[in-house]
Design an enzyme around this catalytic site. Structure first.
Site, PDB file in Angstrom:
ATOM      1  CB  SER A  19      44.959  51.862  62.936  1.00 46.69           C
ATOM      2  OG  SER A  19      45.208  53.084  63.603  1.00 46.69           O
ATOM      3  CD  GLU A  21      49.299  50.668  70.537  1.00 40.91           C
ATOM      4  OE1 GLU A  21      49.364  51.649  69.780  1.00 40.91           O
ATOM      5  OE2 GLU A  21      49.776  50.651  71.685  1.00 40.91           O
ATOM      6  CG  ASP A 113      58.675  54.454  78.322  1.00 45.80           C
ATOM      7  OD1 ASP A 113      59.183  55.599  78.342  1.00 45.80           O
ATOM      8  OD2 ASP A 113      57.490  54.240  78.051  1.00 45.80           O
ATOM      9  CG  PHE A 223      49.453  53.953  81.896  1.00 42.21           C
ATOM     10  CD1 PHE A 223      50.723  53.445  82.138  1.00 42.21           C
ATOM     11  CD2 PHE A 223      49.092  54.240  80.590  1.00 42.21           C
ATOM     12  CE1 PHE A 223      51.614  53.223  81.096  1.00 42.21           C
ATOM     13  CE2 PHE A 223      49.975  54.024  79.541  1.00 42.21           C
ATOM     14  CZ  PHE A 223      51.231  53.516  79.792  1.00 42.21           C
ATOM     15  CG  HIS A 273      46.291  54.001  66.827  1.00 40.79           C
ATOM     16  ND1 HIS A 273      46.650  53.022  65.925  1.00 40.79           N
ATOM     17  CD2 HIS A 273      46.899  53.660  67.997  1.00 40.79           C
ATOM     18  CE1 HIS A 273      47.436  52.140  66.514  1.00 40.79           C
ATOM     19  NE2 HIS A 273      47.598  52.497  67.773  1.00 40.79           N
TER      20      HIS A 273
HETATM   21  P1  FAD Z   1      61.308  60.010  70.853  1.00 41.56           P
HETATM   22  O1  FAD Z   1      60.382  60.420  69.783  1.00 41.56           O
HETATM   23  O2  FAD Z   1      62.674  59.578  70.472  1.00 41.56           O
HETATM   24  O3  FAD Z   1      61.447  61.172  71.921  1.00 41.56           O
HETATM   25  C1  FAD Z   1      60.313  61.604  72.658  1.00 41.56           C
HETATM   26  C2  FAD Z   1      60.577  62.975  73.243  1.00 41.56           C
HETATM   27  O4  FAD Z   1      61.617  62.908  74.217  1.00 41.56           O
HETATM   28  C3  FAD Z   1      61.035  63.910  72.189  1.00 41.56           C
HETATM   29  O5  FAD Z   1      59.905  64.554  71.629  1.00 41.56           O
HETATM   30  C4  FAD Z   1      61.968  64.823  72.908  1.00 41.56           C
HETATM   31  O6  FAD Z   1      61.266  65.947  73.356  1.00 41.56           O
HETATM   32  C5  FAD Z   1      62.451  64.032  74.082  1.00 41.56           C
HETATM   33  N1  FAD Z   1      63.836  63.601  73.802  1.00 41.56           N
HETATM   34  C6  FAD Z   1      64.246  62.424  73.295  1.00 41.56           C
HETATM   35  N2  FAD Z   1      65.585  62.412  73.159  1.00 41.56           N
HETATM   36  C7  FAD Z   1      66.002  63.607  73.590  1.00 41.56           C
HETATM   37  C8  FAD Z   1      67.250  64.229  73.729  1.00 41.56           C
HETATM   38  N3  FAD Z   1      68.381  63.581  73.358  1.00 41.56           N
HETATM   39  N4  FAD Z   1      67.306  65.487  74.225  1.00 41.56           N
HETATM   40  C9  FAD Z   1      66.180  66.135  74.581  1.00 41.56           C
HETATM   41  N5  FAD Z   1      64.959  65.595  74.499  1.00 41.56           N
HETATM   42  C10 FAD Z   1      64.877  64.367  74.007  1.00 41.56           C
HETATM   43  N6  FAD Z   1      56.770  52.065  74.317  1.00 41.56           N
HETATM   44  C11 FAD Z   1      57.216  50.784  74.250  1.00 41.56           C
HETATM   45  O7  FAD Z   1      58.127  50.405  75.003  1.00 41.56           O
HETATM   46  N7  FAD Z   1      56.695  49.895  73.360  1.00 41.56           N
HETATM   47  C12 FAD Z   1      55.711  50.249  72.491  1.00 41.56           C
HETATM   48  O8  FAD Z   1      55.258  49.399  71.688  1.00 41.56           O
HETATM   49  C13 FAD Z   1      55.207  51.593  72.538  1.00 41.56           C
HETATM   50  N8  FAD Z   1      54.231  52.013  71.688  1.00 41.56           N
HETATM   51  C14 FAD Z   1      53.825  53.325  71.705  1.00 41.56           C
HETATM   52  C15 FAD Z   1      52.889  53.769  70.748  1.00 41.56           C
HETATM   53  C16 FAD Z   1      52.485  55.106  70.727  1.00 41.56           C
HETATM   54  C17 FAD Z   1      51.481  55.536  69.675  1.00 41.56           C
HETATM   55  C18 FAD Z   1      53.002  56.030  71.685  1.00 41.56           C
HETATM   56  C19 FAD Z   1      52.551  57.464  71.685  1.00 41.56           C
HETATM   57  C20 FAD Z   1      53.926  55.613  72.628  1.00 41.56           C
HETATM   58  C21 FAD Z   1      54.360  54.261  72.644  1.00 41.56           C
HETATM   59  N9  FAD Z   1      55.327  53.802  73.551  1.00 41.56           N
HETATM   60  C22 FAD Z   1      55.778  52.493  73.488  1.00 41.56           C
HETATM   61  C23 FAD Z   1      55.857  54.708  74.580  1.00 41.56           C
HETATM   62  C24 FAD Z   1      57.169  55.365  74.148  1.00 41.56           C
HETATM   63  O9  FAD Z   1      58.153  54.393  73.963  1.00 41.56           O
HETATM   64  C25 FAD Z   1      57.564  56.338  75.257  1.00 41.56           C
HETATM   65  O10 FAD Z   1      56.675  57.413  75.319  1.00 41.56           O
HETATM   66  C26 FAD Z   1      59.018  56.795  75.250  1.00 41.56           C
HETATM   67  O11 FAD Z   1      59.260  57.483  76.475  1.00 41.56           O
HETATM   68  C27 FAD Z   1      59.387  57.743  74.138  1.00 41.56           C
HETATM   69  O12 FAD Z   1      59.453  57.117  72.919  1.00 41.56           O
HETATM   70  P2  FAD Z   1      59.340  58.021  71.573  1.00 41.56           P
HETATM   71  O13 FAD Z   1      59.505  57.175  70.390  1.00 41.56           O
HETATM   72  O14 FAD Z   1      58.146  58.869  71.680  1.00 41.56           O
HETATM   73  O15 FAD Z   1      60.660  58.887  71.774  1.00 41.56           O
END
Ligand code: FAD
Length: 304
Positions: A19, A21, A113, A223, A273
């Site tokens: 896939s 991105e 983020d 980064f 990916h």
């Molecule tokens: P989550 O899965 O919600 O949390 C990530 C980690 O943070 C958890 O594993 C946990 O350990 C910790 N955490 C979260 N909440 C809590 C809590 N309440 N208490 C304690 N620990 C906590 N960012 C963008 O803005 N746009 C994108 O399109 C984008 N695409 C991405 C695609 C991929 C494949 C990846 C790996 C990252 C991408 N990101 C993107 C970055 C991502 O948004 C960041 O890494 C962000 O900081 C965390 O998002 P997440 O969904 O992994 O968070």
């Protein structure tokens, strides 16, 4: 018995799924470059192509426009990235509904983020979804979508330990995530160890390695330090002195990415990916080396 290593078997391409991105373009020139890339990668028949959502939801319109164009003008299956940053639940639900109305069936669900960028402290919107798991739940409430989520072989930088990370990943699976895609990494041992630990933590969905071909080592190193990805010393050495030699840089980057992917194939990995950075060359080279060759275009014929 086949005496070749797995990665040299002529039929390996039939067993590997990829896939790609993309990020939404900011202007007409970038749009033209993205479309050139899409056109070159399309015949490789990826399982899906995903389009990112900018920090703070800043690219909402552009993400939607790019996903729509892919749906209308290509045979590719798009996946829309979504985040919960700086938006109420109602606003996020509305965006999901808009994508669904467009015909989108795949999503990549992320917490996101902060607007200030990677590394700034995250504050959930008071009326919004707090994390990736809640967003997966919101997506599932609107349809039986295919949902990918994030995974971090080196732990999420905000996470105190791996157990907290696996707890979050498990919550995302429980809400309906079907696949995790990892943050990029350069040390395959870290990925392999992470997958083993995830299985021990009761997480059984595919954990697809996110591969970042290196277009600019300087930018990647910068980064990586902000997203908690380790850049090994041997990798830095390979790019040493190539800042002003783009041709050699590109050749080395291709060799590095091929080496990483072939090693993962040897370890039994079959899904990849690619973070394309909207550029085709390195991705095409790596795909070629794993036996993925251009196929005639057929509408809706993404690899199963
Ligand atoms: P989550 O899965 O919600 O949390 C990530 C980690 O943070 C958890 O594993 C946990 O350990 C910790 N955490 C979260 N909440 C809590 C809590 N309440 N208490 C304690 N620990 C906590 N960012 C963008 O803005 N746009 C994108 O399109 C984008 N695409 C991405 C695609 C991929 C494949 C990846 C790996 C990252 C991408 N990101 C993107 C970055 C991502 O948004 C960041 O890494 C962000 O900081 C965390 O998002 P997440 O969904 O992994 O968070």
């Amino acid at each position: 018995m086949n005496q070749f290593p797995l990665s040299r078997r002529s039929d390996i391409g039939n067993k590997i799924r990829v896939s790609f991105e993309f990020f939404p373009p900011k202007n007409d020139d970038m749009e033209a470059r993205l479309w050139e890339t899409v056109t070159r990668l399309e015949p490789l028949r990826p399982q899906f192509v995903s389009v990112t959502y900018g920090a703070g939801g800043s690219t909402r319109e552009r993400t939607a426009r790019t996903v729509k164009r892919i749906l209308q003008e290509s045979t590719l299956t798009p996946a829309a990235h979504m985040t919960c940053v700086d938006a109420t639940r109602e606003e996020v639900d509305q965006v999901i509904a808009e994508f669904a109305a467009m015909g989108v069936k795949r999503f990549v669900a992320l917490r996101g983020d902060p607007k200030e960028g990677v590394g700034a402290a995250y504050q959930p919107h008071p009326g919004g979804y707090a994390n990736g798991a809640e967003l997966v739940g919101a997506l599932k409430a609107q349809g039986d979508f295919d949902i990918s989520v994030s995974a971090y072989p080196e732990k999420h930088p905000e996470s105190p330990d791996f157990a907290t990370d696996f707890d979050m990943l498990k919550r995302k699976v429980d809400q309906g995530a079907t696949r995790a895609v990892t943050q990029f990494f350069f040390d395959n041992d870290l990925y392999e160890r992470y997958v083993e630990r995830a299985r021990k933590a009761g997480i059984y969905i595919p954990i697809v390695p996110g591969i970042l071909p290196i277009h600019s080592f300087g930018q990647v190193a910068n980064f990586a330090s902000r997203c908690g990805a380790h850049v090994p010393g041997w990798l830095a050495e390979r790019f040493e002195g190539l800042d002003k030699d783009p041709q050699t840089h590109a050749l080395v980057a291709s060799a590095v990415a091929v080496e990483q992917v072939l090693d993962l194939v040897e370890r039994g990995v079959g899904d990849f990916h690619f973070y394309t950075m909207n550029r085709a060359d390195l991705v095409v080279a790596v795909c070629h080396m794993i036996g993925i060759r251009p196929q005639p275009l057929v509408q809706g014929a993404a690899a199963a």
